[in-house]
Design a protein around this motif. Structure first.
Motif, short mmCIF file in Angstrom:
data_model
loop_
_atom_site.label_atom_id
_atom_site.label_comp_id
_atom_site.label_asym_id
_atom_site.label_seq_id
_atom_site.Cartn_x
_atom_site.Cartn_y
_atom_site.Cartn_z
N LEU A 54 0.84 -1.20 0.00
CA LEU A 54 0.00 0.00 0.00
C LEU A 54 0.87 1.25 0.00
CD1 LEU A 54 -2.76 -0.94 2.62
CD2 LEU A 54 -2.71 -1.39 0.16
N ARG A 55 0.47 2.23 -0.77
CA ARG A 55 1.14 3.52 -0.78
C ARG A 55 0.48 4.43 0.25
NH1 ARG A 55 0.24 6.43 -5.03
NH2 ARG A 55 2.12 7.71 -4.78
N PHE A 56 1.29 5.24 0.89
CA PHE A 56 0.76 6.19 1.87
C PHE A 56 1.70 7.38 1.96
CE2 PHE A 56 3.22 2.93 4.07
CZ PHE A 56 4.13 3.68 4.80
N ARG A 57 1.27 8.42 2.63
CA ARG A 57 2.06 9.63 2.81
C ARG A 57 2.72 9.61 4.19
NH1 ARG A 57 3.39 13.09 -1.00
NH2 ARG A 57 3.03 14.89 0.35
N VAL A 58 3.88 10.25 4.31
CA VAL A 58 4.58 10.39 5.59
C VAL A 58 4.55 11.85 6.00
CG1 VAL A 58 6.77 10.12 6.80
CG2 VAL A 58 6.08 8.42 5.09
N ASP A 59 3.99 12.11 7.18
CA ASP A 59 3.87 13.48 7.70
C ASP A 59 5.18 13.87 8.39
OD1 ASP A 59 3.27 15.83 9.00
OD2 ASP A 59 1.32 15.15 9.75
N SER A 60 5.90 14.79 7.80
CA SER A 60 7.20 15.20 8.37
C SER A 60 7.06 15.85 9.74
CB SER A 60 7.91 16.16 7.41
OG SER A 60 7.13 17.34 7.21
N SER A 61 5.89 16.42 10.03
CA SER A 61 5.71 17.10 11.33
C SER A 61 5.65 16.10 12.48
CB SER A 61 4.43 17.95 11.32
OG SER A 61 3.29 17.15 11.24
N ASN A 62 5.52 14.79 12.18
CA ASN A 62 5.50 13.79 13.25
C ASN A 62 6.85 13.68 13.95
OD1 ASN A 62 2.84 13.08 12.90
ND2 ASN A 62 3.29 11.41 11.46
N ASN A 63 7.88 14.24 13.35
CA ASN A 63 9.21 14.22 13.97
C ASN A 63 9.58 15.56 14.60
OD1 ASN A 63 9.82 11.52 13.18
ND2 ASN A 63 10.16 12.25 11.10
N ASP A 64 8.64 16.50 14.61
CA ASP A 64 8.89 17.82 15.18
C ASP A 64 8.77 17.73 16.71
OD1 ASP A 64 8.99 20.45 15.98
OD2 ASP A 64 7.71 21.18 14.37
N MET A 65 9.89 17.87 17.41
CA MET A 65 9.92 17.66 18.86
C MET A 65 9.34 18.82 19.68
SD MET A 65 10.91 14.68 19.40
CE MET A 65 10.68 13.77 17.91
N LYS A 66 8.83 19.85 19.01
CA LYS A 66 8.19 20.92 19.77
C LYS A 66 6.79 20.51 20.22
CE LYS A 66 6.16 23.53 15.91
NZ LYS A 66 6.23 24.78 15.13
N PHE A 67 6.26 19.44 19.64
CA PHE A 67 4.95 18.94 20.03
C PHE A 67 5.09 17.87 21.11
CE2 PHE A 67 4.15 20.17 15.49
CZ PHE A 67 3.36 21.28 15.78
N ASP A 68 4.30 17.98 22.18
CA ASP A 68 4.39 17.04 23.31
C ASP A 68 4.19 15.60 22.88
OD1 ASP A 68 4.81 19.18 24.97
OD2 ASP A 68 2.73 19.31 25.67
N ARG A 69 3.17 15.38 22.06
CA ARG A 69 2.86 14.00 21.66
C ARG A 69 4.03 13.38 20.90
NH1 ARG A 69 -1.54 10.55 21.29
NH2 ARG A 69 -2.98 12.12 22.11
N ASN A 70 4.71 14.17 20.08
CA ASN A 70 5.85 13.63 19.32
C ASN A 70 7.00 13.24 20.24
OD1 ASN A 70 4.50 13.93 16.95
ND2 ASN A 70 5.53 15.81 16.32
N ARG A 71 7.21 14.03 21.30
CA ARG A 71 8.28 13.68 22.25
C ARG A 71 7.94 12.39 22.99
NH1 ARG A 71 8.22 19.34 23.15
NH2 ARG A 71 7.11 19.10 25.14
N ILE A 72 6.67 12.24 23.34
CA ILE A 72 6.25 11.00 24.01
C ILE A 72 6.41 9.81 23.06
CG2 ILE A 72 4.21 9.77 24.88
CD1 ILE A 72 3.34 12.42 26.15
N ARG A 73 5.99 10.01 21.80
CA ARG A 73 6.04 8.92 20.81
C ARG A 73 7.46 8.53 20.45
NH1 ARG A 73 3.49 11.27 16.27
NH2 ARG A 73 1.50 10.67 17.23
N ASN A 74 8.31 9.51 20.25
CA ASN A 74 9.64 9.24 19.70
C ASN A 74 10.75 9.11 20.73
OD1 ASN A 74 8.67 9.37 16.98
ND2 ASN A 74 8.67 11.61 17.14
N VAL A 75 10.49 9.59 21.97
CA VAL A 75 11.54 9.56 22.99
C VAL A 75 11.16 8.67 24.17
CG1 VAL A 75 12.95 10.93 24.57
CG2 VAL A 75 12.32 11.87 22.33
#
Length: 456
Positions: A180-201
């Motif tokens: 399946l083809r899909f898009r990747v949201d680059s903002s998911n790696n932006d560490m200024k967002f709380d949820r991204n820090r929880i998800r990625n760190v």
């Protein structure tokens, strides 16, 4: 994870929980990412068996310029490939404020409007087990109560989340196996967002101790939901025994019937009356409510989420929705009568009365000598320091003392109006006439004052 096993699991889940009833029309919220793309394909695979009518909606947040527009084009082509109707909207995002919160509010507003426009029964979003784990951690950090720790609901109103029992890895594996083809949201790696820090760190560190952390959270959420259901039943029984409605429209709780009630149930009873959602009832709110129930004195008031206020009043608690504003009013008598005003759930009216007067024991209506009134009257809230000469008395008395003598609670005091003429109180509305404005043998013109509840 094979395509067949994922399809069967979803089909069984939807049937067992009646999450999406047979024959439903479902609006799928598709961002273009792997989660929502997999959801779209899976629901298409069970579509015939469940007789579903599927449609696709996409909200363009316009936060990543050309990348956001490409997401929208991708989802439109996906809907065309799947043979499904498509609807999208572009957001004019604000320059300031909490972008995450504003974006979420705008997205759900679009989805709700789109559901009505496309005549769908339900909205399906692609939240999965890992989203649940992130949400629980965020709420723990914020100091959520146990209700907040129930996490994301599988069904909330017309919104369903059929992917909550699948992990992110399962969805990724499904997309890989099925190319399946899909898009990747680059903002998911932006560490200024709380949820991204929880998800990625944070979560990757937790998974070193418990690789099945998302599954563990799912089981915990299920257990808390069962506890919540049990408490709701207990609160419902308690409500029937202890809560009533006063003539003034206040919720009244008899504290004497709560003496043996566990403290948590008391707090839950208050929350159930206020009808607030779980989001504002976190951390400090529960602590303040606990302190209020334990230590408040008669006359103390606590402001609750959702615009409600809680009053300690002798052997009872009173609650009301604080939805009225204090509106002073000038009433010119040149064009009189009649005059009528609605304010704070009451209607004030003034009209001519005939002679000889017909007196009543109803304190909601009074007769006044018209010749003693100024050309305009002033209707306002009473103030500390206000004085009047109560009917039948020879000297002045503080309005506050009159209200105390009549055992008027603070909620009623806050809604108490006075009618004045030349800055002198004519009437403590609905309670006491001033002796100086009474009818006498010299009276030649009479007006009737009325103060009635409107029921609104």
């Amino acid at each position: 994870m094979s395509e067949e096993s994922m399809d069967k699991r979803l089909n069984k889940l939807l049937r067992d929980k009646n999450l999406i009833p047979n024959g439903s029309s479902v609006l799928m919220a598709v961002s273009g990412g792997v989660d929502s793309v997999v959801m779209a394909y899976l629901l298409c695979h069970v579509k015939v068996d469940l007789e579903l009518d599927l449609k696709v909606a996409h909200f363009n947040h316009a936060l990543r310029c050309a990348e956001s527009d490409e997401d929208e084009k991708f989802v439109e082509k996906l809907a065309e490939k799947l043979g499904l109707p498509f609807l999208s909207e572009r957001w004019d995002s604000p320059a300031e404020g909490n972008i995450e919160a504003r974006a979420r509010k705008a997205r759900y507003s679009f989805l709700k409007n789109a559901r009505r426009r496309l005549n769908c029964d339900l909205i399906a979003t692609a939240h999965h087990a890992d989203d649940q784990a992130e949400t629980i951690l965020m709420r723990l950090i914020e100091g959520s109560g146990y209700r907040g720790l129930r996490g994301i609901f599988e069904k909330s109103g017309r919104i369903v989340r059929p992917m909550l029992n699948f992990t992110k890895k399962e969805l990724q594996d499904y997309s890989t196996v099925n190319h399946l083809r899909f898009r990747v949201d680059s903002s998911n790696n932006d560490m200024k967002f709380d949820r991204n820090r929880i998800r990625n760190v944070i979560i990757p560190q937790i998974k070193k101790f418990n690789p099945s952390f998302a599954r563990t959270i799912t089981r915990t959420v299920s257990s808390l939901s069962e506890v919540s259901d049990l408490l709701d039943r207990e609160v419902s029984t308690l409500y029937a025994k202890t809560v009533s409605l006063t003539a003034d429209g206040f919720f009244q709780i008899d504290e004497r019937q709560l003496e043996e009630t566990p403290f948590l149930l008391k707090k839950e009873l208050i929350r159930s009356i206020a009808g607030g959602d779980d989001s504002p009832w976190r951390g400090s709110v529960w602590d303040q409510l606990g302190s209020f129930l334990q230590y408040s004195s008669v006359g103390n008031i606590m402001d609750l989420p959702g615009g409600y206020r809680l009053l300690k009043d002798r052997h009872r608690l009173l609650m009301k929705e604080d939805r009225y504003e204090s509106i002073p009013a000038i009433i010119p008598l040149e064009s009189f009568p009649p005059q009528a005003l609605e304010l704070e759930g009451y209607e004030f009216s003034i009209e001519n009365a005939t002679l000889p007067p017909q007196f009543s024991n109803d304190f909601a209506t009074e007769l006044v000598d018209r010749s003693l009134l100024d050309d305009s009257l002033h209707l306002r809230k009473w103030r500390e320091g206000d004085r009047m000469i109560p009917f039948g008395m020879g000297g002045r008395k503080k309005v506050s003392d009159i209200l105390i003598d009549q055992q008027v609670n603070r909620f009623k005091k806050e809604k108490q109006y006075v009618l004045t003429s030349r800055d002198e109180i004519v009437w403590l509305c609905g309670r006491r006439l001033d002796d100086r404005f009474k009818l006498t043998s010299e009276t030649s013109s009479v007006v009737r004052l009325n103060w009635r509840k409107t029921g609104r």
